[in-house]
Design an enzyme around this catalytic site. Structure first.
Site, PDB file in Angstrom:
ATOM      1  N   GLY A  71       0.807  -1.210   0.000  1.00 41.19           N
ATOM      2  CA  GLY A  71       0.000   0.000   0.000  1.00 41.19           C
ATOM      3  C   GLY A  71       0.842   1.262   0.000  1.00 41.19           C
ATOM      4  N   THR A  72       1.968   1.236   0.686  1.00 44.63           N
ATOM      5  CA  THR A  72       2.819   2.429   0.758  1.00 44.63           C
ATOM      6  C   THR A  72       3.316   2.806  -0.634  1.00 44.63           C
ATOM      7  OG1 THR A  72       3.492   1.882   3.003  1.00 44.63           O
ATOM      8  CG2 THR A  72       4.938   3.369   1.778  1.00 44.63           C
ATOM      9  N   ALA A 193      -1.824  -6.533   0.329  1.00 46.76           N
ATOM     10  CA  ALA A 193      -2.154  -7.948   0.576  1.00 46.76           C
ATOM     11  C   ALA A 193      -2.240  -8.292   2.049  1.00 46.76           C
ATOM     12  CB  ALA A 193      -1.098  -8.832  -0.092  1.00 46.76           C
ATOM     13  N   HIS A 194      -1.341  -7.709   2.871  1.00 49.33           N
ATOM     14  CA  HIS A 194      -1.230  -8.246   4.235  1.00 49.33           C
ATOM     15  C   HIS A 194      -2.348  -7.795   5.161  1.00 49.33           C
ATOM     16  CE1 HIS A 194       0.668  -4.849   6.624  1.00 49.33           C
ATOM     17  NE2 HIS A 194       0.871  -4.389   5.404  1.00 49.33           N
ATOM     18  N   CYS A 317       2.179   1.958  12.883  1.00 44.95           N
ATOM     19  CA  CYS A 317       3.397   2.672  12.511  1.00 44.95           C
ATOM     20  C   CYS A 317       3.798   3.655  13.608  1.00 44.95           C
ATOM     21  CB  CYS A 317       3.195   3.418  11.202  1.00 44.95           C
ATOM     22  SG  CYS A 317       2.431   2.406   9.935  1.00 44.95           S
TER      23      CYS A 317
HETATM   24  N1  PLP Z   1      -2.735   2.761   3.958  1.00 45.12           N
HETATM   25  C1  PLP Z   1      -3.370   2.399   5.091  1.00 45.12           C
HETATM   26  C2  PLP Z   1      -4.713   2.984   5.400  1.00 45.12           C
HETATM   27  C3  PLP Z   1      -2.764   1.500   5.977  1.00 45.12           C
HETATM   28  O1  PLP Z   1      -3.394   1.154   7.101  1.00 45.12           O
HETATM   29  C4  PLP Z   1      -1.478   0.984   5.651  1.00 45.12           C
HETATM   30  C5  PLP Z   1      -0.773   0.087   6.581  1.00 45.12           C
HETATM   31  O2  PLP Z   1      -0.785   0.269   7.790  1.00 45.12           O
HETATM   32  C6  PLP Z   1      -0.884   1.374   4.446  1.00 45.12           C
HETATM   33  C7  PLP Z   1      -1.537   2.272   3.637  1.00 45.12           C
HETATM   34  C8  PLP Z   1       0.454   0.863   4.035  1.00 45.12           C
HETATM   35  O3  PLP Z   1       0.336  -0.419   3.439  1.00 45.12           O
HETATM   36  P1  PLP Z   1       1.594  -1.380   3.367  1.00 45.12           P
HETATM   37  O4  PLP Z   1       1.872  -1.846   4.762  1.00 45.12           O
HETATM   38  O5  PLP Z   1       1.165  -2.502   2.462  1.00 45.12           O
HETATM   39  O6  PLP Z   1       2.714  -0.605   2.793  1.00 45.12           O
END
Ligand code: PLP
Length: 377
Positions: A71-72, A193-194, A317
């Site tokens: 997602g990041t 995915a996670h 985080c």
């Molecule tokens: N966006 C949201 C709303 C999230 O909760 C998170 C993860 O905590 C992310 C993005 C980031 O996703 P990833 O951990 O796959 O990079």
């Protein structure tokens, strides 16, 4: 940790057996999906089957699904790759969106939110009307800390009328509520995915065909040049299997809502001053962000951990920090009150007993350390 109770599924959730099996099968495949020989074609087939499952979860076309590392990366690719110099984001967004927006030359413009953390669509329209710099708007579908669901379709309508592109971070929403690409009407959607029972390190950005996107990294041109580098084909296989399982489990996930509501009711009977953040808005069925009056969230997290229960203070985080989260700050939360908030998030394998164990531990801790008339109850 076999007897431990895990209620931090918004941070990451247990890998589903279907996903673990798919990862193991893919790891046994030796080919690079870009190779033309039989081994490569087999790996390519695995990758494309996963793309079909991910596309099906949100009702989109496979050609629009670009695999990323999570997602990041998807959020960064959307915001920094779409070529718009003005980025409008809500203050309740995940750090990956806020920081990506701040990295764009024109800087980030904050879209106001109300006390539940819901974006003010009229204020967004005014912000867009005030400046005709080509813009991108980013509003998440569901918040990771509170579970609050945003009016993304309305945001997309207003933004498109003003000529802006729209990205939505749907990382927390997929697999928890039905998500339909066409109904949302956005241009880009981030997935991970996670959070749905797949492995960490795989995700996707869904991109409408018409959006010209510059890749953040340069290389061999995989994913039609939009996300280059050899695909994480085993992780993606797990993502696909998790997407299929999550889609099949949507009804079961919806049922977590009544369990969550009962828990909040019971907590408020013990501690009437306990506040549920986002309680006045539509929320994900699994998420409760609730205060224990008089007890710092850090103390709660540590005490519950000693009792074998995993919850989180704010987002994962930022857990460990005593300062209130940027989400609570954006919602205008009272600092003393928000310092006492924890997030309880159920997942696909959570049970009634998990919630019962949590409630008993919560009540005992409040009886020992909590403030207010009911602390001794
Ligand atoms: N966006 C949201 C709303 C999230 O909760 C998170 C993860 O905590 C992310 C993005 C980031 O996703 P990833 O951990 O796959 O990079």
């Amino acid at each position: 940790m076999t007897d431990a109770v895990y209620l931090d599924h918004n941070a990451t959730t247990a890998v589903r057996p279907e996903a673990a099996a798919a990862v193991a099968l893919a790891l046994a495949e030796v080919g690079n999906p870009s190779s033309v020989h039989g081994f490569g074609r087999l790996a390519r087939r695995t990758l494309e089957e996963a793309r079909e499952s991910v596309a099906a979860l949100i009702g989109t076309d496979v050609a629009q699904v670009v695999f990323t590392s999570g997602g990041t990366e998807a959020g960064n690719l959307a915001i920094r790759g779409c070529g718009r110099s003005r980025v409008l984001v809500a203050g309740v967004e995940h750090d990956c969106v806020i920081k990506a927006a701040q990295a764009v030359d024109g800087g980030a413009v904050a879209i106001p939110v109300d006390g539940d953390g819901v974006v003010d669509v009229n204020a967004l329209a005014d912000l867009l009307a005030a400046d005709d710099t080509p813009a991108v708007v980013s509003v998440m579908l569901a918040n990771n800390e509170t579970g609050v669901i945003q009016p993304v379709a309305a945001v997309a309508e207003v933004a498109h009328r003003a000529g802006a592109l729209v990205h939505s971070d749907a990382v927390q929403a997929i697999g928890k509520i039905p998500v339909d690409w066409n109904d949302l009407g956005v241009d880009m959607l981030s997935l991970s995915a996670h959070k749905i029972g797949g492995p960490a390190g795989a995700g996707a950005l869904v991109i409408r065909d018409q959006v010209a996107l510059s890749p953040l990294i340069l290389g061999g041109g995989q994913e039609r040049g939009r996300r280059t580098g050899t695909e994480n084909h085993s992780g993606i296989a797990g993502f696909g299997a998790a997407a299929a399982a999550a889609m099949a489990g949507l009804d079961g996930f919806a049922a977590l809502g009544s369990r969550r509501d009962r828990l909040e009711d019971r907590i408020r009977k013990v501690a009437p001053a306990a506040r549920v953040y986002g309680g006045g808005a539509g929320r994900l069925p699994n998420t409760s962000c609730i205060t224990m009056p008089g007890v710092l969230s850090e103390t709660q997290v540590m005490d519950l951990d000693l009792a074998g229960i995993a919850v989180s203070a704010g987002s994962a985080c930022s857990s460990g920090k005593v300062s209130i989260s940027h989400v609570h700050a954006a919602m205008g939360a009272d600092v003393d009150e928000a310092s006492c908030a924890i997030r309880v998030s159920q997942g696909w394998n959570s049970t009634e007993e998990d919630i019962e164990t949590f409630f008993e531990a919560w009540k005992a801790l409040y009886g020992r350390l909590g403030s207010g008339d009911a602390a001794a109850a």
